[in-house]
Each structure stands twice: as structure tokens, then as C-alpha cells.
Design a protein around this motif. Structure first.
Motif, PDB file in Angstrom:
ATOM      1  N   TYR A  12       6.780   1.171  -0.267  1.00 52.20           N
ATOM      2  CA  TYR A  12       6.868   2.576   0.157  1.00 52.20           C
ATOM      3  C   TYR A  12       8.093   2.657   1.043  1.00 52.20           C
ATOM      4  O   TYR A  12       8.051   2.139   2.164  1.00 52.20           O
ATOM      5  CB  TYR A  12       5.649   2.973   0.981  1.00 52.20           C
ATOM      6  CG  TYR A  12       4.342   2.961   0.221  1.00 52.20           C
ATOM      7  CD1 TYR A  12       4.056   3.949  -0.708  1.00 52.20           C
ATOM      8  CD2 TYR A  12       3.404   1.972   0.459  1.00 52.20           C
ATOM      9  CE1 TYR A  12       2.851   3.952  -1.395  1.00 52.20           C
ATOM     10  CE2 TYR A  12       2.194   1.970  -0.228  1.00 52.20           C
ATOM     11  CZ  TYR A  12       1.934   2.961  -1.141  1.00 52.20           C
ATOM     12  OH  TYR A  12       0.745   2.959  -1.810  1.00 52.20           O
ATOM     13  N   VAL A  15       8.946  -0.306   3.325  1.00 55.15           N
ATOM     14  CA  VAL A  15       7.791  -1.179   3.600  1.00 55.15           C
ATOM     15  C   VAL A  15       7.238  -1.782   2.312  1.00 55.15           C
ATOM     16  O   VAL A  15       6.975  -1.062   1.353  1.00 55.15           O
ATOM     17  CB  VAL A  15       6.650  -0.368   4.274  1.00 55.15           C
ATOM     18  CG1 VAL A  15       5.433  -1.244   4.552  1.00 55.15           C
ATOM     19  CG2 VAL A  15       7.147   0.285   5.544  1.00 55.15           C
ATOM     20  N   PRO A  36      -5.711  -7.480   8.973  1.00 59.68           N
ATOM     21  CA  PRO A  36      -5.418  -6.455   9.974  1.00 59.68           C
ATOM     22  C   PRO A  36      -4.941  -5.159   9.343  1.00 59.68           C
ATOM     23  O   PRO A  36      -4.596  -5.128   8.156  1.00 59.68           O
ATOM     24  CB  PRO A  36      -4.317  -7.090  10.827  1.00 59.68           C
ATOM     25  CG  PRO A  36      -3.770  -8.214  10.035  1.00 59.68           C
ATOM     26  CD  PRO A  36      -4.821  -8.633   9.065  1.00 59.68           C
ATOM     27  N   SER A  39      -2.130  -4.433   6.323  1.00 62.29           N
ATOM     28  CA  SER A  39      -1.830  -5.673   5.599  1.00 62.29           C
ATOM     29  C   SER A  39      -1.821  -5.484   4.084  1.00 62.29           C
ATOM     30  O   SER A  39      -1.466  -6.403   3.354  1.00 62.29           O
ATOM     31  CB  SER A  39      -2.825  -6.774   5.994  1.00 62.29           C
ATOM     32  OG  SER A  39      -4.150  -6.347   5.786  1.00 62.29           O
ATOM     33  N   GLY A  40      -2.238  -4.298   3.603  1.00 64.52           N
ATOM     34  CA  GLY A  40      -2.134  -4.019   2.168  1.00 64.52           C
ATOM     35  C   GLY A  40      -3.468  -3.974   1.433  1.00 64.52           C
ATOM     36  O   GLY A  40      -3.495  -3.837   0.206  1.00 64.52           O
ATOM     37  N   THR A  42      -5.969  -1.699   1.227  1.00 64.57           N
ATOM     38  CA  THR A  42      -6.250  -0.467   0.489  1.00 64.57           C
ATOM     39  C   THR A  42      -5.307  -0.315  -0.698  1.00 64.57           C
ATOM     40  O   THR A  42      -5.728   0.084  -1.783  1.00 64.57           O
ATOM     41  CB  THR A  42      -6.137   0.747   1.439  1.00 64.57           C
ATOM     42  OG1 THR A  42      -7.165   0.613   2.419  1.00 64.57           O
ATOM     43  CG2 THR A  42      -6.318   2.054   0.706  1.00 64.57           C
ATOM     44  N   THR A  43      -4.054  -0.661  -0.511  1.00 60.59           N
ATOM     45  CA  THR A  43      -3.086  -0.543  -1.607  1.00 60.59           C
ATOM     46  C   THR A  43      -3.482  -1.468  -2.764  1.00 60.59           C
ATOM     47  O   THR A  43      -3.400  -1.086  -3.935  1.00 60.59           O
ATOM     48  CB  THR A  43      -1.663  -0.875  -1.109  1.00 60.59           C
ATOM     49  OG1 THR A  43      -1.377  -0.059   0.022  1.00 60.59           O
ATOM     50  CG2 THR A  43      -0.626  -0.614  -2.187  1.00 60.59           C
ATOM     51  N   HIS A 195     -12.210  -4.536   7.701  1.00 59.72           N
ATOM     52  CA  HIS A 195     -11.475  -5.292   8.706  1.00 59.72           C
ATOM     53  C   HIS A 195     -12.459  -5.906   9.698  1.00 59.72           C
ATOM     54  O   HIS A 195     -12.079  -6.397  10.747  1.00 59.72           O
ATOM     55  CB  HIS A 195     -10.375  -4.459   9.384  1.00 59.72           C
ATOM     56  CG  HIS A 195     -10.868  -3.225  10.050  1.00 59.72           C
ATOM     57  ND1 HIS A 195     -10.574  -1.983   9.590  1.00 59.72           N
ATOM     58  CD2 HIS A 195     -11.657  -3.072  11.110  1.00 59.72           C
ATOM     59  CE1 HIS A 195     -11.163  -1.095  10.344  1.00 59.72           C
ATOM     60  NE2 HIS A 195     -11.840  -1.737  11.288  1.00 59.72           N
TER      61      HIS A 195
HETATM   62  N1  LIG Z   1       1.368   6.558   0.671  1.00 62.57           N
HETATM   63  C1  LIG Z   1       2.052   5.777   1.512  1.00 62.57           C
HETATM   64  N2  LIG Z   1       3.282   6.103   1.939  1.00 62.57           N
HETATM   65  C2  LIG Z   1       3.988   5.312   2.774  1.00 62.57           C
HETATM   66  N3  LIG Z   1       3.535   4.130   3.256  1.00 62.57           N
HETATM   67  C3  LIG Z   1       2.306   3.743   2.878  1.00 62.57           C
HETATM   68  C4  LIG Z   1       1.500   4.529   2.000  1.00 62.57           C
HETATM   69  N4  LIG Z   1       0.332   3.863   1.796  1.00 62.57           N
HETATM   70  C5  LIG Z   1       0.407   2.730   2.515  1.00 62.57           C
HETATM   71  N5  LIG Z   1       1.583   2.644   3.162  1.00 62.57           N
HETATM   72  C6  LIG Z   1       2.024   1.524   4.028  1.00 62.57           C
HETATM   73  O1  LIG Z   1       1.776   0.316   3.342  1.00 62.57           O
HETATM   74  C7  LIG Z   1       1.264  -0.682   4.218  1.00 62.57           C
HETATM   75  C8  LIG Z   1      -0.093  -1.171   3.716  1.00 62.57           C
HETATM   76  O2  LIG Z   1      -1.029  -0.121   3.813  1.00 62.57           O
HETATM   77  P1  LIG Z   1      -2.568  -0.267   3.399  1.00 62.57           P
HETATM   78  O3  LIG Z   1      -3.204   1.066   3.595  1.00 62.57           O
HETATM   79  O4  LIG Z   1      -2.652  -0.893   2.072  1.00 62.57           O
HETATM   80  O5  LIG Z   1      -3.083  -1.301   4.500  1.00 62.57           O
HETATM   81  P2  LIG Z   1      -4.567  -1.674   4.927  1.00 62.57           P
HETATM   82  O6  LIG Z   1      -4.574  -3.146   5.082  1.00 62.57           O
HETATM   83  O7  LIG Z   1      -5.539  -1.075   3.985  1.00 62.57           O
HETATM   84  O8  LIG Z   1      -4.690  -0.989   6.342  1.00 62.57           O
HETATM   85  P3  LIG Z   1      -5.959  -0.292   7.095  1.00 62.57           P
HETATM   86  O9  LIG Z   1      -6.906  -1.406   7.443  1.00 62.57           O
HETATM   87  O10 LIG Z   1      -5.328   0.326   8.303  1.00 62.57           O
HETATM   88  O11 LIG Z   1      -6.536   0.709   6.146  1.00 62.57           O
HETATM   89  C9  LIG Z   1       1.219  -0.039   5.591  1.00 62.57           C
HETATM   90  O12 LIG Z   1       2.380  -0.399   6.300  1.00 62.57           O
HETATM   91  C10 LIG Z   1       1.206   1.441   5.292  1.00 62.57           C
HETATM   92  O13 LIG Z   1       1.769   2.178   6.342  1.00 62.57           O
END
Ligand SMILES: Nc1ncnc2c1ncn2[C@@H]1O[C@H](COP(=O)(O)OP(=O)(O)OP(=O)(O)O)[C@@H](O)[C@H]1O
Length: 339
Positions: A12, A15, A36, A39-40, A42-43, A195
Motif C-alpha cells: 500500500y 508500506v 503485533p 504486521s499484516g 488482516t491483509t 493479537h
Molecule cells: N487499505 C489500506 N491502505 C493503506 N495501508 C493499509 C491498508 N490496509 C492495511 N494497510 C497497512 O498495511 C499494514 C498491515 O496491515 P494489517 O491490517 O494487515 O495488519 P494487522 O496485523 O491486521 O494489524 P491489526 O492487528 O492492527 O489489525 C499496516 O501498516 C497498515 O497500515
């Protein structure tokens, strides 16, 4: 169904949310994605669901590459944080929605939908609530309706993003054990994001620990606690306290604690990660002092003060520690990494 991802990348802007993720999940496994914030997790989950399309890499479901296949054609059920129920629909309509959005050929008729909804409500133990609206339900009930909706399409794979995040501790614990039972009974392959390390370690067959868009370790809870892959994982799990030490000839030497085995670690400055179960405190004229002792659900939690540090330890059997009392601390084990 099996799930495998290879070399998954998703950026993104500047990032890298996913930076070369590899993971292989077997049929029937219950896997936690733990890491944490940012860390990715949800993605990765959304990429498996088909709600996010990776820039590069493969998503194989039962060996078939799904990376560019849309969500509704993947036959996957998913549940998100905060229930995500449709507020203007009744419980019945929310659950039936999962069936009505099926491709036309697989869409059941009206009577069949009613029968399935009833069956699903019984499965999630909410019979008789079909006419209610989401706002007339408790948080735990809403989450079970969300689960029923996800299960309506009879998925073989279930993906859950912080499914219990918004619930209080007791309901959360009940629901997660219930979910684990449901997973086993239905023979699902499930991945859930959390988490909360207790949740991951208690529920999952294997835990994928994520950091900076990568899976840094994928192992059973036992192996993760006993043999963390690096200092980052060791510090993240099991309430471990980092304590500076010096390794010489396979032993870690501390300023204020007795030495402990550190096999395979090169000589030099190091950090030992000590969990409460690694430290045994005994009454006696030692250098340590009881700083606090309190009872919680699991027994006595003891905090000792030693050489300017506060460490959690287990009290020796039969000892009722008093605040300020002198004691000795033995080190039963440690995970040691070069500093
Ligand atoms: N739609 C988006 N646009 C821009 N950046 C994004 C988007 N979705 C995720 N990110 C960035 O990608 C990285 C991973 O995000 P993700 O949501 O996968 O993390 P996570 O481990 O699930 O976090 P959390 O526990 O806070 O939900 C983060 O730096 C986040 O800011």
C-alpha cells in the motif's frame, strides 16, 4: 481443504503489508495468525478470502490457484470483528443472506432456505431468535449469528478476523471453546486472526507468528514456547522478561541469578528470555525479595525483586510468600539469543 500461500506480496503506497508470506495449512487444522498491530494479519486473511488481491504470489486452495478468483466463488466462510451484521435485517434475513448470494445454480428455494436457517440457528445455539434485529441481541449472540451466516454456504474453510475482539473476557473464553468444538465437529479448516496470545496458544493447533508482513514462525504452541525462532518471538510470547547475560561455553551467566544452560549459543553478550514458569522462588536467605504476591485464577503469581529487576516467578510448593520476605531464585530454563 488445504490452504497454501507462496511468496505473497501486497503493498500500500510505500508500506509492504505482505512481504513474501509463505504458509501451508493442512485439512482440519485450526490456525491462529498472531502478531503485533500492522504486521499484516488482516491483509493475509483478506487475501485468502478474496477480498484483497495480492500484487504477487500464489493462493492455493486444495491445490488450485485462487489468487485472482473473487470471494463468492471461493466457497469460504468469513466472520469479521464487530459482527458486521446487517442492522436493518432480522436474524433470519441475515443468515439467509449467505444462501441468497450463492450463484444461481446452487441457490436453494424458499422452503429450503427456511429449513437451513432453522438448522443453523440450532447449530449456533440460538433457536427461536429469527425475528429479532441485531440491536436486540447481546454481543456474544450477534457474533454467533455472524458465524451462522458464514456457515450458511457450507464452507469447508472458515476465516475469522478477531472474532471475539469486542466481547468481555468471560463470554470471549466461552465462545472460543465453543468455536473450537464446532470446527472439529464440522471438519473445517479454519484460520483466525488475533493479537491475544492466550487465545492463540489455547485454541490453535498451530500458530503463525507474523511480523513486518512475514510469517516468522509457524509451529504448535508447545514448540513456540519452548523453541522460539528468534528473540522477537521469544519476547512476544508467554510473558517473558528479557534479562541481559553473558554466554560462555554453553552457559548463560547473569549478574544476579544462577547460570543456566544455553546450548548452541555463541559466546558473548546475550539476552535470556525468562517466563514465570522458568523461575522458582524458595524461602531462604537469598539476594531476592518478595515484591508482591497475589492470587489469580491460575494460582499464586509472585513478583520478586532481584538486583534492581522485577521478575515474575513461581513460588515453591507449600510456601506462602509474604511481601518483603527474603528468598532464593532458581532458573529452571531459558531461551537465550545473542544480543
Ligand atoms: N487499505 C489500506 N491502505 C493503506 N495501508 C493499509 C491498508 N490496509 C492495511 N494497510 C497497512 O498495511 C499494514 C498491515 O496491515 P494489517 O491490517 O494487515 O495488519 P494487522 O496485523 O491486521 O494489524 P491489526 O492487528 O492492527 O489489525 C499496516 O501498516 C497498515 O497500515
Amino acid at each position: 481443504m488445504t490452504i497454501e500461500v507462496r511468496g505473497l506480496m501486497r503493498r500500500y503506497g510505500g508500506v509492504a503489508a505482505l512481504d513474501g508470506v509463505a504458509l501451508a495449512v493442512g485439512q482440519g487444522e485450526f490456525v491462529a495468525l498472531l502478531g503485533p498491530s500492522g504486521s499484516g494479519k488482516t491483509t493475509l486473511l483478506r487475501s485468502l478470502a478474496g477480498l484483497e488481491f495480492p500484487d504477487a504470489g500464489e493462493v492455493l486452495i486444495d491445490g488450485r490457484d485462487m489468487a485472482q478468483v473473487p470471494a463468492r466463488e471461493r466457497g469460504i466462510g468469513f466472520v469479521f470483528q464487530n459482527y458486521a451484521l446487517f442492522r436493518h435485517m432480522t436474524v433470519f434475513e441475515n443468515i439467509a443472506f449467505g444462501l441468497r448470494i450463492r450463484p444461481r445454480r446452487q441457490r436453494p428455494g424458499r422452503a429450503e432456505i427456511a429449513r437451513r436457517v432453522e438448522e443453523l440457528l440450532a447449530l449456533v445455539r440460538l433457536p427461536g431468535l429469527e425475528a429479532r434485529y441485531p440491536e436486540q441481541l447481546s454481543g456474544g449472540q450477534r457474533q454467533r449469528v455472524a458465524l451462522a451466516r458464514a456457515l450458511a454456504i457450507e464452507p469447508r474453510v472458515l476465516l475469522l478476523d478477531e472474532p471475539f475482539g469486542a466481547l468481555d473476557a468471560k463470554v470471549r473464553k466461552e465462545l472460543r471453546l465453543w468455536l473450537r468444538g464446532l470446527h472439529d465437529r464440522l471438519g473445517l479448516t479454519s484460520l483466525f486472526v488475533t493479537h491475544d496470545q492466550d487465545e492463540a496458544l489455547e485454541l490453535a493447533d498451530r500458530v503463525a507468528v507474523m511480523r513486518d508482513g512475514r510469517v516468522v514462525q509457524f509451529d504448535t504452541p508447545e514448540v513456540l514456547l519452548a523453541r522460539p525462532a528468534d528473540a522477537g518471538v521469544a519476547g512476544f510470547l508467554g510473558d517473558a522478561a528479557p534479562v541481559a547475560c553473558e554466554v560462555r561455553g554453553g552457559q548463560a551467566h547473569f549478574a544476579a541469578l544462577p547460570p543456566v544452560a544455553a546450548e548452541g549459543v555463541r559466546d558473548g553478550r546475550a539476552v535470556a528470555f525468562l517466563r514465570p514458569v522458568d523461575l522458582l522462588a524458595e524461602p531462604g536467605a537469598g539476594a531476592a525479595r518478595v515484591a508482591a504476591a497475589r492470587q489469580d485464577g491460575r494460582g499464586v503469581r509472585l513478583t520478586v525483586e532481584l538486583g534492581g529487576m522485577l521478575l515474575e516467578a513461581l513460588p515453591a510448593q507449600g510456601w506462602v510468600p509474604q511481601r518483603g520476605e527474603a528468598c532464593c531464585v532458581r532458573v529452571l530454563g531459558a531461551r537465550v539469543f545473542p544480543a
